[in-house]
Design an enzyme around this catalytic site. Structure first.
Site, PDB file in Angstrom:
ATOM      1  N   GLU A  40     -71.674  -0.620  14.363  1.00  0.00           N
ATOM      2  CA  GLU A  40     -71.699   0.354  15.290  1.00  0.00           C
ATOM      3  C   GLU A  40     -70.449   0.698  15.814  1.00  0.00           C
ATOM      4  OE1 GLU A  40     -73.948   2.164  19.284  1.00  0.00           O
ATOM      5  OE2 GLU A  40     -74.235  -0.070  19.010  1.00  0.00           O
ATOM      6  N   ASP A  65     -65.691  -1.369  19.843  1.00  0.00           N
ATOM      7  CA  ASP A  65     -65.430  -0.260  20.725  1.00  0.00           C
ATOM      8  C   ASP A  65     -63.730  -0.846  21.383  1.00  0.00           C
ATOM      9  OD1 ASP A  65     -66.887   1.850  22.377  1.00  0.00           O
ATOM     10  OD2 ASP A  65     -64.997   1.396  23.133  1.00  0.00           O
ATOM     11  N   ASP A 114     -67.019  10.790  20.372  1.00  0.00           N
ATOM     12  CA  ASP A 114     -66.169  12.072  20.901  1.00  0.00           C
ATOM     13  C   ASP A 114     -66.218  13.333  19.983  1.00  0.00           C
ATOM     14  OD1 ASP A 114     -65.839  10.744  23.236  1.00  0.00           O
ATOM     15  OD2 ASP A 114     -63.967   9.660  22.283  1.00  0.00           O
ATOM     16  N   LYS A 120     -56.889  20.885  15.649  1.00  0.00           N
ATOM     17  CA  LYS A 120     -55.546  19.843  15.229  1.00  0.00           C
ATOM     18  C   LYS A 120     -56.090  18.360  15.567  1.00  0.00           C
ATOM     19  CE  LYS A 120     -53.370  20.549  19.729  1.00  0.00           C
ATOM     20  NZ  LYS A 120     -52.857  21.566  20.544  1.00  0.00           N
ATOM     21  N   ASP A 150     -74.780  14.737  20.271  1.00  0.00           N
ATOM     22  CA  ASP A 150     -75.337  15.963  21.050  1.00  0.00           C
ATOM     23  C   ASP A 150     -74.605  16.978  20.711  1.00  0.00           C
ATOM     24  OD1 ASP A 150     -72.903  14.332  22.094  1.00  0.00           O
ATOM     25  OD2 ASP A 150     -72.725  16.225  23.250  1.00  0.00           O
ATOM     26  N   THR A 190     -78.761   5.798  23.692  1.00  0.00           N
ATOM     27  CA  THR A 190     -77.600   5.252  24.537  1.00  0.00           C
ATOM     28  C   THR A 190     -77.376   5.737  25.708  1.00  0.00           C
ATOM     29  OG1 THR A 190     -76.049   6.903  23.591  1.00  0.00           O
ATOM     30  CG2 THR A 190     -76.802   5.287  21.988  1.00  0.00           C
ATOM     31  N   TYR A 192     -74.610   7.678  26.683  1.00  0.00           N
ATOM     32  CA  TYR A 192     -74.384   8.985  26.824  1.00  0.00           C
ATOM     33  C   TYR A 192     -75.465   9.902  26.221  1.00  0.00           C
ATOM     34  CZ  TYR A 192     -69.256   8.591  27.723  1.00  0.00           C
ATOM     35  OH  TYR A 192     -68.231   8.541  28.275  1.00  0.00           O
ATOM     36  N   GLU A 193     -76.414   9.236  25.288  1.00  0.00           N
ATOM     37  CA  GLU A 193     -77.603  10.250  25.062  1.00  0.00           C
ATOM     38  C   GLU A 193     -78.465  10.650  26.201  1.00  0.00           C
ATOM     39  OE1 GLU A 193     -79.857   8.346  22.243  1.00  0.00           O
ATOM     40  OE2 GLU A 193     -81.019   9.763  21.592  1.00  0.00           O
TER      41      GLU A 193
HETATM   42  C1  SAM Z   1     -68.421   9.243  24.164  1.00  0.00           C
HETATM   43  S1  SAM Z   1     -68.592   7.486  24.016  1.00  0.00           S
HETATM   44  C2  SAM Z   1     -70.230   7.067  23.284  1.00  0.00           C
HETATM   45  C3  SAM Z   1     -70.474   5.302  23.652  1.00  0.00           C
HETATM   46  C4  SAM Z   1     -71.716   5.057  23.214  1.00  0.00           C
HETATM   47  N1  SAM Z   1     -71.923   5.007  21.658  1.00  0.00           N
HETATM   48  C5  SAM Z   1     -73.073   5.832  23.629  1.00  0.00           C
HETATM   49  O1  SAM Z   1     -73.568   6.482  22.752  1.00  0.00           O
HETATM   50  O2  SAM Z   1     -73.140   5.759  24.887  1.00  0.00           O
HETATM   51  C6  SAM Z   1     -67.406   7.094  22.899  1.00  0.00           C
HETATM   52  C7  SAM Z   1     -66.936   5.546  22.665  1.00  0.00           C
HETATM   53  O3  SAM Z   1     -66.176   5.505  21.452  1.00  0.00           O
HETATM   54  C8  SAM Z   1     -65.018   4.585  21.846  1.00  0.00           C
HETATM   55  N2  SAM Z   1     -64.030   4.974  21.046  1.00  0.00           N
HETATM   56  C9  SAM Z   1     -63.265   6.535  20.697  1.00  0.00           C
HETATM   57  N3  SAM Z   1     -62.478   6.125  19.996  1.00  0.00           N
HETATM   58  C10 SAM Z   1     -62.466   4.941  19.511  1.00  0.00           C
HETATM   59  C11 SAM Z   1     -61.117   4.410  18.672  1.00  0.00           C
HETATM   60  N4  SAM Z   1     -60.473   4.728  17.921  1.00  0.00           N
HETATM   61  N5  SAM Z   1     -61.452   2.865  18.517  1.00  0.00           N
HETATM   62  C12 SAM Z   1     -62.282   2.215  19.126  1.00  0.00           C
HETATM   63  N6  SAM Z   1     -63.301   2.859  20.138  1.00  0.00           N
HETATM   64  C13 SAM Z   1     -63.016   4.144  20.060  1.00  0.00           C
HETATM   65  C14 SAM Z   1     -64.640   4.822  23.150  1.00  0.00           C
HETATM   66  O4  SAM Z   1     -64.055   3.851  23.939  1.00  0.00           O
HETATM   67  C15 SAM Z   1     -66.132   5.138  23.712  1.00  0.00           C
HETATM   68  O5  SAM Z   1     -66.854   4.024  24.299  1.00  0.00           O
END
Ligand code: SAM
Length: 220
Positions: A40, A65, A114, A120, A150, A190, A192-193
């Site tokens: 994940e 993460d 994200d 870009k 989302d 999750t 965020y969900e």
């Molecule tokens: C919007 S949050 C979603 C978290 C979780 N999956 C949820 O749905 O609640 C995005 C997560 O991706 C992690 N993340 C983003 N880019 C990353 C990277 N390049 N390496 C490791 N983690 C990353 C961030 O630290 C963050 O916890």
């Protein structure tokens, strides 16, 4: 985090420019079985890692993460449930080539990454060609990538990328709870969900297979 034996927090020097000691040895030296390994990526609090580990004792799960405080929640829950098939790895996804060998991983979940909507920033999208080509290095031939998001924009972008590259789409829905109600695999929620659902945002889900012989190109 240091007290948990199922949490790995390598230093930058452990992996930058060379391989982590478990690369190619996760089955034998870490999990002690030959069960499939599922990642994940951007797991946050690791809801998928913990819930899937509960649902599938015959598979191994690794939540990844960079943010330790979020991950600690999942690690604590997994420890509480005495799960032997869940691990948390704190590192940057960009470095995963140092952690996993060719064909070592069976499936990947991307849970609410994200969306990086600016063009870009395509390089930063976890479903963009740069990352998909990185995943090809360790995902089994025709391994499955699941995206739950989302963001309709990210969903459309990823679907178009999959189509342009001739990838096999397994499932593609823009209203998960309306179109696939009750699917236990998809109804894990999750952090965020939950936030998006409370705002009435529809949840998109896409699953596709990734062959590893052909480089994935941008949809342009
Ligand atoms: C919007 S949050 C979603 C978290 C979780 N999956 C949820 O749905 O609640 C995005 C997560 O991706 C992690 N993340 C983003 N880019 C990353 C990277 N390049 N390496 C490791 N983690 C990353 C961030 O630290 C963050 O916890």
């Amino acid at each position: 985090m240091k007290g948990f034996d199922h949490v790995i927090e390598p230093s930058f020097d452990d992996v930058f420019g060379h391989d982590f000691h478990l690369k190619g040895k996760w089955h034998s030296n870490w999990f002690g079985n030959n069960n499939p390994i599922v990642l994940e990526l951007g797991c946050g609090k690791g809801e998928y890692t913990v819930s899937l580990a509960e649902m599938y004792p015959q598979k191994n799960f690794i939540g990844i993460d960079i943010k330790g405080a979020r991950m600690w929640k999942g690690a604590k829950e997994s420890h509480h449930r005495k799960q032997v098939n869940a691990t948390f790895l704190r590192t940057r996804i960009e470095l995963l080539g140092s952690f996993f060998a060719a064909g070592e991983i069976d499936e990947i979940w991307l849970t609410f990454p994200d969306p990086q909507p600016k063009w870009k920033r395509e390089k930063k999208r976890l479903t963009g060609p740069a990352f998909i080509n990185l995943y090809r290095n360790f995902l089994k031939e025709n391994g499955i990538i699941h995206l739950k998001t989302d963001s309709r924009e990210l969903f459309d972008y990823t679907l178009a990328l999959a189509q342009v590259n001739g990838l096999q789409i397994i499932t593609s829905v823009t209203d998960l709870y309306g179109q696939l109600p009750g699917d236990p695999l998809l109804s894990i929620r999750t952090h965020y969900e939950d936030i998006f659902l409370k705002k009435g945002v529809l949840i998109n889900y896409l699953a596709f297979r990734l062959p590893n012989e052909k480089e994935i190109i941008s949809r342009g």
